[in-house]
Design an enzyme around this catalytic site. Structure first.
Site: not given
Length: 499
Positions: A30, A158, A298, A366, A383, A412, A416
């Site tokens: 795509a 352009h 979790g 992380f 996240r 945290g 999320e």
């Protein structure tokens, strides 16, 4: 700025488009072509507004002019150069404009090839805000260059406001385009042949694009790929009678003729009743593309009433069930939950004879080296990047230790959940695991349409909040909700997947 229409529901034609183009995205086939209409929704002017002062200076009526390239050329002819036109471009496209929901959604779609005729930098900023590394192609010279680790290539065919002297603005610029920018023409022609392109905010009045379409059709005949154009269907009536019925009917007839003509080039029109519906349509497309991803939010410093053995078993069984049900696990490796969920997922992957772990389990720990001053921002963007790639979020436990060995809800995990809700993702809380999961479970029971949009999850939520539920019952309830969410995102149902 949000522009989505909360009452929108996909038509049969739109659902078919979501499935077909969504599959092309997933297959890496795509591309996007973004026109001035997308920038106009952010507050930038279109060509007529840009050249209105030029028309006044030439004693012409901008409302009567259709050949705007000629208008720009008349101005340059009269001034013996284009310095003033360049300055006008800078003045117009360097002022503040607000990135729209449409820009944000486009930047999250996993499409790596984007073309635009726009001069502004909204697309670049949208991709950067989404945490994606964008390489901008402005000239023949940098077409041959490649930015290491890029996620998306943006072809500004352009030019750009950053280099106004090289922007394609006048009739003469178009006349010599193939002499000075032939590689852009060849590259776009190649993408027309090899990719399925979605046109947004584009009117098909650009002579460069029209010429390229004709060349592709000439070479391929009837063997062209299918492309798509999202366009507003002209209304049948005008509020307060501000326009005569004859004018309205004329516009509809002309739109139908243009749509039929574009089929010669393999371009199929996807009609929307209002431009405000486009962000919702794109959100539904995003939901379809990401529907197989499941993010398990979790963290557990302590296991609560379940105890470690039962909590670990639940996490492992859930990870395996996510894979066996055809979903993909996405994890940021939170403390006490992620390792067990990942372990269960990998076991299911290796038990399968056809799945590949690299495709089924995405682990993105992380960043550990983030400066303390920017730690919160870096973690938030991490996240957002992960949750943007999934169709639903499952919440388990959600607690952490603070000074003095006190155990508190995890900020945290709460973040999320907020991100998932903002992105329109279903949130599935395993309430019996306590802490953040229990708080979210209570909120979902009180406002199910917000947490499980379009889903009847009453029975499943009851299981997920009952401390007497077995591990198999809990996992079965989560699996049921994931399947219902996936059906909606797949556009097989009539529910609105982007509320």
């Amino acid at each position: 700025m949000s522009t989505s229409n909360s009452t929108w529901a996909a038509s049969r034609e739109q659902r078919r488009f979501i499935g077909n183009f969504g599959d092309k995205i997933l297959n890496g086939e795509a591309a996007l072509f973004v026109g001035a209409g997308v920038s106009r929704s952010a507050g930038f002017v279109d060509w007529k507004a840009l050249l209105s002062d030029v028309a006044d200076e030439l004693d012409l009526d901008i409302g009567k002019e259709h050949d705007l390239l000629a208008l720009a050329q008349y101005h340059v002819n009269g001034h013996g150069g284009r310095a003033e036109l360049n300055q006008q471009l800078i003045d117009v496209f360097t002022r503040d404009a607000e990135q729209t929901e449409m820009h944000s959604t486009l930047a999250r779609l996993p499409i790596d090839t984007v073309w635009t005729t726009n001069y502004d930098q909204l697309l670049e900023k949208a991709y950067e805000s989404a945490g994606r590394r964008v390489e901008v192609k402005l000239s023949i010279q940098n077409l041959a260059q490649a930015r290491k680790g890029r996620d998306v290539t943006l072809y500004k065919m352009h030019g750009c406001v950053t280099q106004p002297h090289d922007a394609v603005l006048t009739k003469q610029d178009y006349e010599i385009y193939d002499l000075e920018r032939r590689l852009f023409t060849d590259s776009l022609k190649g993408d027309f042949i090899e990719k399925t392109i979605l046109f947004l905010g584009f009117s098909f009045s650009d002579p460069n694009v029209e010429r390229i379409l004709a060349k592709v059709r000439e070479q391929l005949g009837q063997n062209q790929r299918t492309h798509y154009w999202i366009a507003r269907r002209p209304p049948q009536t005008c509020p307060m009678g501000r326009r005569p019925a004859e004018e309205m009917e004329y516009d509809r007839r002309k739109a139908e003729l243009q749509s039929a003509d574009l089929k010669r080039y393999g371009i199929h029109t996807i009609w929307v009743e209002d431009y405000a519906d486009v962000p919702s349509l794109l959100r539904a497309l995003e939901a379809y593309v990401t529907r197989k991803g499941v993010f398990v939010a979790g963290a557990a410093h302590e296991p609560g009433e379940l105890g470690w053995n039962r909590l670990n078993e639940l996490s492992r069984v859930l990870g395996g069930e996510i894979i066996r049900c055809g979903f993909n696990l996405v994890s940021g490796f939170g403390i006490g939950i992620a390792e067990q969920t990942i372990l269960g997922a990998f076991r299911a992957v290796y038990e399968s004879t056809y799945t590949q772990s690299a495709e089924r389990v995405l682990i993105r720990p992380f960043p550990g080296s983030a400066p303390s001053a920017r730690r919160a921002e870096v973690f938030r963007r991490h996240r957002e990047d992960l949750i943007a790639q999934v169709g639903a979020l499952v919440v388990i436990a959600g607690n952490k230790a603070v000074e003095g060995d006190s155990v508190v809800p995890s900020g945290g995990i709460e973040e999320e959940v907020r991100i998932a809700l903002r992105l329109g993702k279903p949130v599935i809380p395993v309430g019996l695991t306590g802490y953040v999961a229990h708080a979210v479970w209570e909120a979902a029971c009180a406002a199910p349409d917000r947490y499980l949009p379009g889903i009847d999850g009453t029975a499943e939520l009851e299981v997920l909040g009952n401390a007497a539920s077995t591990v198999q019952e809990i996992v079965g309830a989560v699996s049921s909700l994931l399947t219902k969410a996936e059906k909606i995102a797949s556009a097989r149902c009539r529910e609105n997947a982007s509320r």
